[in-house]
Design an enzyme around this catalytic site. Structure first.
Site, mmCIF file in Angstrom:
data_model
loop_
_atom_site.group_PDB
_atom_site.id
_atom_site.type_symbol
_atom_site.label_atom_id
_atom_site.label_comp_id
_atom_site.label_asym_id
_atom_site.label_seq_id
_atom_site.Cartn_x
_atom_site.Cartn_y
_atom_site.Cartn_z
ATOM 1 N N GLU A 29 1.089 -0.865 -5.074
ATOM 2 C CA GLU A 29 0.048 0.141 -5.272
ATOM 3 C C GLU A 29 0.745 1.497 -5.285
ATOM 4 O O GLU A 29 1.016 2.097 -4.252
ATOM 5 C CB GLU A 29 -1.003 0.091 -4.157
ATOM 6 C CG GLU A 29 -2.202 0.981 -4.443
ATOM 7 C CD GLU A 29 -2.311 2.216 -3.557
ATOM 8 O OE1 GLU A 29 -3.198 3.036 -3.816
ATOM 9 O OE2 GLU A 29 -1.510 2.391 -2.606
ATOM 10 N N ASP A 31 0.822 -1.209 0.000
ATOM 11 C CA ASP A 31 0.000 0.000 0.000
ATOM 12 C C ASP A 31 0.861 1.268 0.000
ATOM 13 O O ASP A 31 1.816 1.375 0.772
ATOM 14 C CB ASP A 31 -0.888 -0.014 1.251
ATOM 15 C CG ASP A 31 -1.718 1.242 1.365
ATOM 16 O OD1 ASP A 31 -2.617 1.416 0.539
ATOM 17 O OD2 ASP A 31 -1.439 2.064 2.270
HETATM 18 C C1 GLC Z 1 -3.676 3.693 -0.465
HETATM 19 C C2 GLC Z 1 -5.085 3.211 -0.235
HETATM 20 C C3 GLC Z 1 -5.932 4.356 0.207
HETATM 21 C C4 GLC Z 1 -5.353 4.950 1.475
HETATM 22 C C5 GLC Z 1 -3.875 5.287 1.300
HETATM 23 C C6 GLC Z 1 -3.216 5.535 2.613
HETATM 24 O O1 GLC Z 1 -3.581 4.579 -1.512
HETATM 25 O O2 GLC Z 1 -5.587 2.597 -1.391
HETATM 26 O O3 GLC Z 1 -7.270 3.972 0.389
HETATM 27 O O4 GLC Z 1 -6.053 6.101 1.814
HETATM 28 O O5 GLC Z 1 -3.157 4.229 0.708
HETATM 29 O O6 GLC Z 1 -2.999 4.330 3.303
#
Ligand code: GLC
Length: 629
Positions: free
Chosen positions: A323, A281
């Protein structure tokens, strides 16, 4: 940056940990260690002065996890190493869901497995389910305990049972690993506040505003609306702690090798609970450098390489998914370029394709998308893009100014147009989204809204379903790992009650995270059509992700043309992004080695509709995947 030159031999300290294992198990570990040790050391040495010592600690953690790993997971490791392309195959299709909103609890998810199987799903991303802080927790992305499940969803044993049950049915589980920050209530943060210097060093704390101000001069705002700034004052710490996201999400310091070891151990623990894919993440943010945006720094990739090596040694069935919702130029690095080629994440979100999909639908024009997608470098043949039409986050308009200028468009104006269009403000727009995080300083307006509401279903537009299916055809036909978002397969609209939970009221991303209403989903036309598309993908070997997708210059501004030069022969994808009839010229198909008179459209399973010299007719919003029969 440090580059490791003299490669030392792997340490022997893990031998005691493995001593009680049978000889064949020890041999496997040693063989993997020998294979991956150089990559581990190389990654660590780019970041840490004492790379050997850190590597030694990491190998000991890996050995312990390996020794504790269940027999069925060792068997899975063997099977996955024999078929490392499992996530690249056309039969692999993902689905993402919140446990509570999909099935109530982890046990409930097992009961819904038949639904997923019918849909053709083989990979299930369960959105954050580890124990978060109470109250607002950014949808679970503020984790208080990485070794416990959110109590109302179940327990770690339930997680282990679920992964085992789903695996037996051919479904791999993916979980989030939030590694840029922890909740302010996490034990590390609690100890830091209590004055423990070891834990204070897990975070980035500054006594006054000097350093924070210097960083903030070049830091973009992630949540300018409800969490402006990137540092938060804490009385107990007597300092400003780095908080990229919300003030209760404390960024950890990856410059501290203790943090690396902690996360390595968390990854190993999840893998030993049967988690097969780890979603990294917000990975872009984990390394900070003064004078930059503190995203996409080279150390991010070095750290990922080192962390990935840990799983290759102890639990190679586990893959990484990055991500990184970043601009198009920074995206490909997450699948490994240069010296990190093939050594970092196996999967990465194709944010660029998602944004261009919506941009094409709004403008009815593929020129910008074609140009922008052509600029992306090819990705390593052992990796795959995660392709998706919608996800649980907002859509940020990652349109590069240079790409826009190359096709005669003003980047800022186009981004404004997209925000106007998808918030429904643009005259004639069929979209019903909400503006998320309007930033007056930059003019950015990101968009929340469910796929169906953004595609026109909420306002009853006659082409809404066609658009939903077109986007699904695009992500299923790209040749990556497509992930369908819970509810999109049945056209769930925006949740009118999203703000009623006080913990959600500030964050309109909850508008597109509705509860899946059972049992209505079973008899749905859209669902049937999505199932057909998924099956069509499974029958199209040309979609194996080891072959790249090339975007052709469009001959019609309304038709995106893709080419996959697979050993079985070419596959041309054609996507009509307009509400009018269009054509794919026969000459274009012949030029890439496809005879339209001897071709089949894999989407419909039949010969395409031809006219004249083999031109293929496309109905409004129709997608075709053309190959030799
Ligand atoms: C990622 C998640 C998002 C979250 C962010 C902070 O982008 O997909 O939902 O707000 O990380 O953890």
């Amino acid at each position: 940056m440090r580059l490791y030159v003299s490669m030392t031999a792997a340490p022997r300290s893990h031998e005691t940990v493995l001593a009680a294992l049978p000889a064949h198990r020890r041999e496997v570990f040693e063989a993997r260690l020998e294979r991956w040790w150089p990559d581990l050391l190389e990654g660590l040495a780019e970041v840490y002065d004492d790379a050997d010592a850190v590597a030694d600690r990491v190998v000991a953690l890996a050995a312990r996890a390996y020794a504790e790993r269940d027999d069925d997971l060792h068997a899975l490791d063997l099977r996955r190493t024999l078929a490392p392309d499992w996530f690249q195959r056309p039969e692999t299709v993902g689905y993402a869901a919140y446990v509570d909103r999909f099935a109530g609890t982890l046990r409930g998810v097992a009961d819904r497995a038949a639904y997923l199987r019918d849909l053709g799903v083989t990979y299930l991303h369960l959105l954050p389910l580890l124990e978060p802080r109470d109250g607002d927790n950014d949808g679970g992305y503020a984790v208080k305990d990485y070794r416990a499940v959110r109590p109302d969803l179940g327990t770690m044993d339930d997680l282990r049972d679920l992964t085992r049950t789903l695996r037996a049915q051919g479904i791999s589980v993916c979980l989030d690993l939030v590694l840029n920050h922890v909740a302010a209530e996490h034990e590390w943060a609690v100890r830091a506040r209590a004055g423990d210097p070891t834990y204070r060093a897990y975070f980035l704390v500054h006594p006054d505003r000097t350093v924070p101000d210097a960083y903030e001069a070049t830091l973009p705002e992630v949540f300018p609306d409800f969490a402006p700034g990137s540092f938060t004052w804490d009385d107990d710490l007597d300092g400003w702690v780095w908080t990229t996201f919300n003030r209760w999400q404390w960024d950890v310091s990856w410059a501290n090798p203790d943090v690396f070891c902690e996360y390595a151990d968390i990854v190993l623990n999840l893998a030993n609970h049967g988690v097969e894919a780890i979603r990294l993440d917000a990975i872009a943010f984990i390394w900070k450098r003064l004078g930059t945006s503190c995203q996409n720094q080279p150390e991010v990739h070095a750290l990922t390489q080192a962390l990935r090596t840990v799983t290759r040694i102890a639990c190679p069935a586990t893959v990484f998914k990055a991500e990184a919702i970043v601009g198009p130029r920074d995206l490909v690095q997450y699948l490994g370029t240069g010296r990190h080629h093939g050594k970092v994440s196996d999967l990465a979100y194709h944010n660029g394709l998602m944004v261009q999909g919506w941009s094409m639908l709004a403008s009815g024009d593929v020129r910008l998308a074609s140009h922008a997608l052509q600029q992306l470098d090819p990705v390593p043949a052992s990796t795959a893009w995660v392709t998706y039409a919608r996800c649980h986050d907002d859509i940020g308009w990652a349109i590069d100014d240079g790409d826009a200028a190359a096709v005669g468009v003003d980047g800022f104006a186009h981004r404004s147009f997209l925000a106007d269009f998808y918030s429904g403000e643009f005259p004639g727009s069929w979209a019903r989204g909400l503006v998320f995080q309007h930033n007056p300083a930059t003019g950015d307006r990101r968009i929340s809204g469910s796929l169906a509401s953004l595609a026109g279903l909420e306002c009853g537009d006659p082409h809404a379903v066609d658009r939903i299916l077109l986007l699904h055809a695009l992500v299923l036909g790209w040749g990556g790992l497509p992930v369908l978002w819970m509810g999109d397969e049945v056209g769930l609209l925006n949740d009118a009650h999203w703000a009623e939970d006080p913990a959600h009221a500030d964050d309109n991303r909850w508008v597109h995270r509705p509860v899946l209403p059972w049992p209505v989903v079973d008899e749905h036309d859209l669902l049937r059509a999505v199932r057909r598309l998924v099956r069509a993908r499974g029958r199209t070997p040309h979609l194996h992700a080891s072959t790249g997708t090339e975007v052709l210059d469009p001959h019609d501004t309304g038709v995106l043309l893709t080419l996959r030069q697979h050993p079985l022969g070419p596959m041309v994808g054609a996507y009509n992004v307009t509400a009018t009839e269009r054509w794919v010229w026969g000459d274009r198909l012949r030029a890439v080695g496809l005879d339209p008179h001897h071709s089949v459209d894999r989407v419909s399973g039949v010969t395409p509709a031809l006219a004249g010299p083999g031109d293929v007719r496309l109905a409004p919003y129709q997608a075709v995947w053309l190959t030799a029969p």
